[in-house]
Design a protein around this motif. Structure first.
Motif, mmCIF file in Angstrom:
data_model
loop_
_atom_site.group_PDB
_atom_site.id
_atom_site.type_symbol
_atom_site.label_atom_id
_atom_site.label_comp_id
_atom_site.label_asym_id
_atom_site.label_seq_id
_atom_site.Cartn_x
_atom_site.Cartn_y
_atom_site.Cartn_z
ATOM 1 N N GLU A 107 0.835 -1.200 0.000
ATOM 2 C CA GLU A 107 0.000 0.000 0.000
ATOM 3 C C GLU A 107 0.869 1.250 0.000
ATOM 4 O O GLU A 107 1.997 1.237 0.487
ATOM 5 C CB GLU A 107 -0.948 0.005 1.204
ATOM 6 C CG GLU A 107 -0.267 -0.232 2.548
ATOM 7 C CD GLU A 107 -1.201 -0.035 3.733
ATOM 8 O OE1 GLU A 107 -1.820 1.040 3.825
ATOM 9 O OE2 GLU A 107 -1.291 -0.941 4.563
ATOM 10 N N PHE A 108 0.320 2.320 -0.562
ATOM 11 C CA PHE A 108 0.985 3.620 -0.580
ATOM 12 C C PHE A 108 -0.047 4.687 -0.228
ATOM 13 O O PHE A 108 -1.072 4.812 -0.889
ATOM 14 C CB PHE A 108 1.561 3.927 -1.971
ATOM 15 C CG PHE A 108 2.775 3.135 -2.341
ATOM 16 C CD1 PHE A 108 4.045 3.625 -2.085
ATOM 17 C CD2 PHE A 108 2.647 1.890 -2.949
ATOM 18 C CE1 PHE A 108 5.176 2.903 -2.441
ATOM 19 C CE2 PHE A 108 3.761 1.151 -3.304
ATOM 20 C CZ PHE A 108 5.033 1.655 -3.051
ATOM 21 N N MET A 109 0.231 5.460 0.811
ATOM 22 C CA MET A 109 -0.629 6.580 1.182
ATOM 23 C C MET A 109 0.010 7.860 0.654
ATOM 24 O O MET A 109 0.915 8.412 1.271
ATOM 25 C CB MET A 109 -0.801 6.664 2.702
ATOM 26 C CG MET A 109 -1.697 7.821 3.153
ATOM 27 S SD MET A 109 -1.664 8.138 4.940
ATOM 28 C CE MET A 109 -2.598 6.754 5.561
ATOM 29 N N LEU A 110 -0.479 8.301 -0.493
ATOM 30 C CA LEU A 110 0.050 9.515 -1.116
ATOM 31 C C LEU A 110 -0.938 10.660 -1.065
ATOM 32 O O LEU A 110 -0.557 11.811 -0.933
ATOM 33 C CB LEU A 110 0.417 9.220 -2.575
ATOM 34 C CG LEU A 110 1.617 8.282 -2.764
ATOM 35 C CD1 LEU A 110 1.630 7.712 -4.175
ATOM 36 C CD2 LEU A 110 2.916 9.011 -2.474
ATOM 37 N N ILE A 116 -5.513 3.861 -2.049
ATOM 38 C CA ILE A 116 -4.964 2.505 -2.106
ATOM 39 C C ILE A 116 -4.154 2.228 -0.840
ATOM 40 O O ILE A 116 -3.134 1.552 -0.872
ATOM 41 C CB ILE A 116 -4.092 2.322 -3.368
ATOM 42 C CG1 ILE A 116 -2.971 3.365 -3.420
ATOM 43 C CG2 ILE A 116 -4.949 2.401 -4.630
ATOM 44 C CD1 ILE A 116 -1.940 3.103 -4.511
ATOM 45 N N TYR A 117 -4.622 2.745 0.273
ATOM 46 C CA TYR A 117 -3.909 2.616 1.536
ATOM 47 C C TYR A 117 -4.879 2.253 2.643
ATOM 48 O O TYR A 117 -6.088 2.451 2.545
ATOM 49 C CB TYR A 117 -3.187 3.918 1.891
ATOM 50 C CG TYR A 117 -4.128 5.097 2.076
ATOM 51 C CD1 TYR A 117 -4.748 5.336 3.307
ATOM 52 C CD2 TYR A 117 -4.418 5.960 1.029
ATOM 53 C CE1 TYR A 117 -5.626 6.399 3.475
ATOM 54 C CE2 TYR A 117 -5.286 7.022 1.187
ATOM 55 C CZ TYR A 117 -5.885 7.228 2.406
ATOM 56 O OH TYR A 117 -6.762 8.287 2.574
ATOM 57 N N SER A 118 -4.311 1.725 3.721
ATOM 58 C CA SER A 118 -5.085 1.424 4.929
ATOM 59 C C SER A 118 -4.622 2.298 6.088
ATOM 60 O O SER A 118 -5.410 2.976 6.715
ATOM 61 C CB SER A 118 -4.935 -0.053 5.289
ATOM 62 O OG SER A 118 -5.323 -0.301 6.626
ATOM 63 N N GLY A 119 -3.324 2.262 6.369
ATOM 64 C CA GLY A 119 -2.840 3.009 7.532
ATOM 65 C C GLY A 119 -1.338 3.151 7.553
ATOM 66 O O GLY A 119 -0.721 3.597 6.586
ATOM 67 N N LEU A 145 -2.986 -1.474 -7.772
ATOM 68 C CA LEU A 145 -4.116 -0.560 -7.912
ATOM 69 C C LEU A 145 -5.388 -1.341 -7.600
ATOM 70 O O LEU A 145 -5.798 -2.211 -8.364
ATOM 71 C CB LEU A 145 -4.186 0.014 -9.328
ATOM 72 C CG LEU A 145 -5.316 1.025 -9.575
ATOM 73 C CD1 LEU A 145 -5.119 2.270 -8.719
ATOM 74 C CD2 LEU A 145 -5.378 1.409 -11.047
ATOM 75 N N TYR A 146 -5.997 -1.024 -6.465
ATOM 76 C CA TYR A 146 -7.163 -1.780 -6.000
ATOM 77 C C TYR A 146 -8.447 -1.190 -6.567
ATOM 78 O O TYR A 146 -8.640 0.029 -6.543
ATOM 79 C CB TYR A 146 -7.217 -1.777 -4.475
ATOM 80 C CG TYR A 146 -5.982 -2.363 -3.834
ATOM 81 C CD1 TYR A 146 -5.810 -3.739 -3.732
ATOM 82 C CD2 TYR A 146 -4.961 -1.544 -3.354
ATOM 83 C CE1 TYR A 146 -4.668 -4.285 -3.163
ATOM 84 C CE2 TYR A 146 -3.816 -2.077 -2.780
ATOM 85 C CZ TYR A 146 -3.674 -3.445 -2.691
ATOM 86 O OH TYR A 146 -2.540 -3.979 -2.128
ATOM 87 N N GLN A 147 -9.335 -2.076 -7.027
ATOM 88 C CA GLN A 147 -10.613 -1.608 -7.548
ATOM 89 C C GLN A 147 -11.461 -0.960 -6.453
ATOM 90 O O GLN A 147 -12.239 -0.050 -6.708
ATOM 91 C CB GLN A 147 -11.408 -2.761 -8.178
ATOM 92 C CG GLN A 147 -10.878 -3.224 -9.524
ATOM 93 C CD GLN A 147 -9.957 -4.435 -9.395
ATOM 94 O OE1 GLN A 147 -8.804 -4.304 -9.004
ATOM 95 N NE2 GLN A 147 -10.466 -5.603 -9.728
ATOM 96 N N GLN A 148 -11.306 -1.439 -5.225
ATOM 97 C CA GLN A 148 -12.085 -0.890 -4.113
ATOM 98 C C GLN A 148 -11.202 -0.286 -3.039
ATOM 99 O O GLN A 148 -11.648 0.556 -2.279
ATOM 100 C CB GLN A 148 -12.946 -1.996 -3.491
ATOM 101 C CG GLN A 148 -13.970 -2.580 -4.443
ATOM 102 C CD GLN A 148 -14.629 -3.828 -3.886
ATOM 103 O OE1 GLN A 148 -14.064 -4.515 -3.050
ATOM 104 N NE2 GLN A 148 -15.820 -4.131 -4.363
ATOM 105 N N GLY A 149 -9.966 -0.688 -2.979
ATOM 106 C CA GLY A 149 -9.091 -0.182 -1.941
ATOM 107 C C GLY A 149 -9.503 -0.696 -0.573
ATOM 108 O O GLY A 149 -10.094 -1.768 -0.438
ATOM 109 N N TYR A 150 -9.195 0.068 0.455
ATOM 110 C CA TYR A 150 -9.614 -0.296 1.808
ATOM 111 C C TYR A 150 -11.047 0.172 1.986
ATOM 112 O O TYR A 150 -11.523 1.059 1.277
ATOM 113 C CB TYR A 150 -8.696 0.370 2.826
ATOM 114 C CG TYR A 150 -8.690 -0.290 4.190
ATOM 115 C CD1 TYR A 150 -8.442 -1.645 4.309
ATOM 116 C CD2 TYR A 150 -8.909 0.443 5.342
ATOM 117 C CE1 TYR A 150 -8.417 -2.263 5.559
ATOM 118 C CE2 TYR A 150 -8.876 -0.153 6.597
ATOM 119 C CZ TYR A 150 -8.640 -1.510 6.696
ATOM 120 O OH TYR A 150 -8.626 -2.118 7.927
#
Length: 837
Positions: A107-110, A116-119, A145-150
């Motif tokens: 995951e990457f929190m940008l 596309i991130y959780s924490g 690249l998640y279709q729904q992500g978290y």
């Protein structure tokens, strides 16, 4: 709009599109005025320039582009960016020849615009990419690249968490298809359990660096395979295995397809460990070497960062699953048996029932391994002890590089103004962080307090707005929605607590005595307000219970103006909270918080910390900069200890925190509080920044790893083949090694030891004979190399001697034999050790 007018603005529209697709806007806010002008409401709700550009009409674009001021602002932004690109970065000034670092992360929190991130894991990955961009370190990110992500969170009328999974429309995300030289969309194929799976490749521009993302939602795939990248941390073990195969194997193949073979591969947690195997497989094909040589060479360029504080946190897969998905890969790509491949992920290579542990694979496939705080490094050395039987915990090859946060991504507007006034606009990119300390220490009390007041007011306005939205969405009465405008006050001490709701984080320690907390909050003379936010994993029922308790407490009529639980905690909400709170509270059960970056984010904004002595706070805390909870020891989930810590938490708040905040001078300034703020900003912000962390990774890991990789690969892998042969010989002949008679004589201030050694089939030059004594009180362990005497018995049997100071008794010392090679990492690459009986 006429075709002529459309043609007239097309160049400027393309300029705006280019700007919107560079996530540099997530920390360089110079262009915010442009997006706000295009669509104020959409901008305020999303803070996503690409969504604004995808939504706004051509008519509106033409209107704003007709404005000379708008065009001038766009020109200035582009000019500033061009000037910055011409300037030498911190890394360029080093004049090193590091080619590229591939940074793999689940995951990457940008930005909240790319969910596309959780924490915490994504936070670290995103902030390090941004810092690498600012410092000019040649990093390329690899993710999914998640279709729904978290999941997205909704709190219902009963206070329960509901999980929603909205679709991430790629057209609304700041990503573009990655295309090959012929303009075709780049697609990577990997075999999965007898079938082929296609992965589409996307590109994300993050300032100077790129992030490549893979997704399986390709029309050529079966429906089940299209959902491999459906969600982050969702599904069962088999789905997780498939995701990690995509990340590691397809991720490395993508880099090869692009024509780049990074010298360094950084695994951000064990999820990415299959990249170890695929990197070795690619090297086998290129250098025509067997797997053991290829792994020996490529291992030197791999770096593994572990974030897990307990062994149960590692991803482990059943042998049957590994057999189904990797047996063919092992035989065809690695040219080894499945058993030999699985040895890399097992503690006991001969236990056919032992699961395959991704952290073990990452450990055995890397030359550098680190935890994410000093304490976590110690914890990790004990976690990985089983891989190094009979080695002392202090010698387990796990170091630490403490995490840091990307300050420009988390500073509030008032804080940015204060830092700019004191340290200039380029304060972070230079990489020279120590000079910031004295500049911040020179800021006067009034300026700091004005900054804090403005930041708190901004947070209060945000909280009121968010609460009103939540109430409207839940169908609340109009009067309750109106009352949201009265929630909180800009003058009250404001506490923040926001993170993943899990039992080990003890998010409800503050609720241990709810009536005492209520009295503390309602004090008319010294009011306190607290904002709570966070999600519990959809499968974590215990964590969801903790959320419900907080929501119900916040909905008490006597506390509505003092407590609020904000739903759907995301990056945008985190930015607002850390920007405005006066005190960040963190109460994990030590030592389960590997690092914990949330409290670091308040530093740049002048917020203070009250935290358990765990993770980063265990090394950051000093009485002059914040408050500490606990005694710095582990208590194993003792409920009595939890109750004691809860009482101590209330005492700290009542007797120190609140008192200090409300003790004011004649100007209305809390001088002791401001002194803490100043020192915290000055001493902690640079130290716990992603800039410091990336510099540490570059100097301590990337550059040495790249150098070691090049040396092992040179001259047709001469050194790599030598090390592989050395390790193979040790495995085959170690049992023939024997320590015979050992004697010790004390002569004055020295102990002299003699030891007879039988080497069996081993070359004496492949090992080292040592005297070893355990650490004692504050003294580190002692290692003294023993030397072979000229009077050795014969080629296979030798006499070794060594002298050590006699301030410790001779009985403290033990003779041992360990593997030795000047270019190998021991015990990472050879974990044998023989102790005298």
């Amino acid at each position: 709009m006429t075709s002529k007018r459309l043609k007239d603005i097309s160049a400027d529209v393309e300029r705006l599109r280019h700007l919107a697709l560079d996530l540099g806007w997530s920390w360089n806010h110079a262009a915010d005025v442009l997006w706000r002008e295009l669509d104020p409401e959409l901008w305020s709700r999303t803070h996503n320039p690409w969504v604004v550009m995808q939504t706004v009409s051509l008519k509106r674009l033409a209107e704003v582009l007709a404005s000379a001021d708008f065009k001038k602002c766009l020109d200035q932004i582009e000019s500033a960016a061009a000037t910055e690109r011409k300037q030498q970065s911190w890394f360029q000034k080093r004049r090193t020849n590091l080619a590229e670092v591939a940074y793999f992360s689940m995951e990457f929190m940008l930005s909240e615009g790319l969910p596309i991130y959780s924490g915490g894991l994504g936070n670290v990955a995103g902030d390090q990419l941004k810092a690498a961009s600012d410092l000019g370190v040649p990093v390329v990110g690899i993710g999914l690249l998640y279709q729904q992500g978290y999941f997205r969170q909704v709190i219902d009328s009963d206070g329960a968490q509901k999980a929603l999974f909205p679709y991430n429309d790629p057209g609304q995300l700041p990503v573009t298809p990655l295309r090959d030289a012929d303009g075709e969309w780049l697609r990577i194929v990997i075999p999965l359990s007898g079938r082929r799976v296609w992965l589409r490749a996307w590109q994300v521009k993050v300032g100077r660096v790129c992030l490549y993302l893979l997704d399986s939602n390709d029309a050529a795939n079966d429906p089940a395979d299209r959902s491999i990248t459906a969600s982050l941390y969702g599904g069962d073990s088999e789905l997780r295995l498939k995701q990690e195969l995509v990340l590691g194997i397809a991720g490395w193949r993508l880099l090869e397809t692009l024509g780049t073979t990074p010298e360094v591969c950084h695994l951000n947690e064990g999820h990415a460990a299959f990249a170890v195997l695929e990197r070795a497989a690619g090297f086998m094909r290129k250098a025509r070497q067997p797997f053991d040589v290829a792994l020996t060479v490529t291992r030197a360029g791999n770096v593994f960062t572990t974030h897990t504080a307990v062994p149960a946190g590692f991803d482990r897969f059943a042998p049957q699953l590994i057999d189904r998905y990797l047996s063919e890969y092992a035989e065809r790509e690695l040219e080894v048996s499945l058993h030999d491949m699985m040895m890399l992920g097992r503690c006991d290579p001969n236990d056919g029932n032992e699961p395959f542990n991704m952290a073990y694979l990452a450990m055995r496939g890397s030359a550098k391994v680190n935890g994410v705080s000093r304490l976590h490094g110690e914890v990790s050395r004990h976690i990985f002890l089983p891989l190094f039987p009979r080695w002392p915990a202090s010698e387990i090859p796990v170091g630490h590089i403490t995490n840091g946060v990307h300050a420009p991504s988390w500073d509030s507007e008032p804080a940015d103004g204060l830092w700019t006034q004191a340290c200039g606009r380029d304060r972070w990119r230079s990489g020279e962080l120590t000079c910031l300390l004295e500049r911040i220490r020179s800021i006067d009390d009034a300026s700091i307090w004005r900054c804090r007041a403005a930041a708190r007011l901004s947070l209060v306005e945000y909280v009121r707005e968010q609460l009103a939205r939540q109430l409207i969405a839940s169908g609340a009465a109009g009067c309750d929605v109106e009352d949201a405008g009265l929630t909180f006050t800009p003058d009250a001490l404001t506490l923040g607590f926001a993170r993943r709701f899990a039992t080990y984080k003890r998010p409800n320690l503050l609720l241990h005595d709810p009536e005492r907390l209520a009295r503390l909050l309602r004090n008319a003379d010294r009011p306190v307000q607290i904002v709570i936010a966070g999600k519990a994993h959809p499968d974590d029922l215990a964590g969801q219970v903790l959320i419900r308790e907080w929501v119900r407490f916040a909905r008490r009529k006597d506390l509505r103006s003092h407590v609020i639980f904000l739903g759907d905690y995301d990056m945008l909400m985190a930015e607002r909270l850390v920007g405005g709170v006066d005190l960040w509270v963190n109460t994990p059960e030590r030592p389960w918080e590997a690092c914990g970056t949330s409290g670091m984010k308040v530093l740049v904004n002048g917020g203070l910390n009250l935290s358990e002595l765990d993770g980063w706070w265990a090394e950051a805390y000093a009485p002059s900069i914040g408050w500490a909870l606990g005694d710095g020891q582990e208590h194993g989930g003792d409920s009595a200890w939890d109750a004691n810590e809860a009482d101590n938490l209330y005492d700290l708040l009542e007797q120190q925190v609140i008192s200090e905040f409300y003790t004011r001078d004649e100007r209305g300034i809390p001088k002791r509080w401001v002194a803490r703020v100043r020192e915290s900003m000055a001493s902690l912000t640079p130290q716990f920044s992603a800039f410091r962390a990336v510099k540490d990774y570059t100097e301590q890991c990337y550059l040495p790893a790249a150098d070691a990789y090049r040396r092992r690969a040179a001259e047709q892998c001469a050194l790599g083949r030598q090390i592989a042969s050395w390790a193979r010989t040790l495995r085959e002949g170690w049992k023939t090694l024997h320590i015979g008679r050992v004697t010790a004589d004390t002569l004055g201030d020295k102990h002299q030891f003699k030891a007879e050694v039988e080497f069996g089939v081993l070359d004496p030059g492949s090992v080292r004979v040592e005297l070893y004594a355990n650490s004692q009180r504050d003294e580190p362990a002692t290692r003294a190399t023993m030397t072979r005497t000229d009077s050795s018995m014969n080629a296979e049997n030798a006499l070794y001697i060594a002298s050590v100071p006699s301030f410790r008794p001779a009985s403290d010392y033990t003779v041992r034999i360990v593997p030795a090679h000047k270019a190998a990492n021991v015990p990472l690459e050879a974990a044998q050790v023989l102790w005298q009986h």
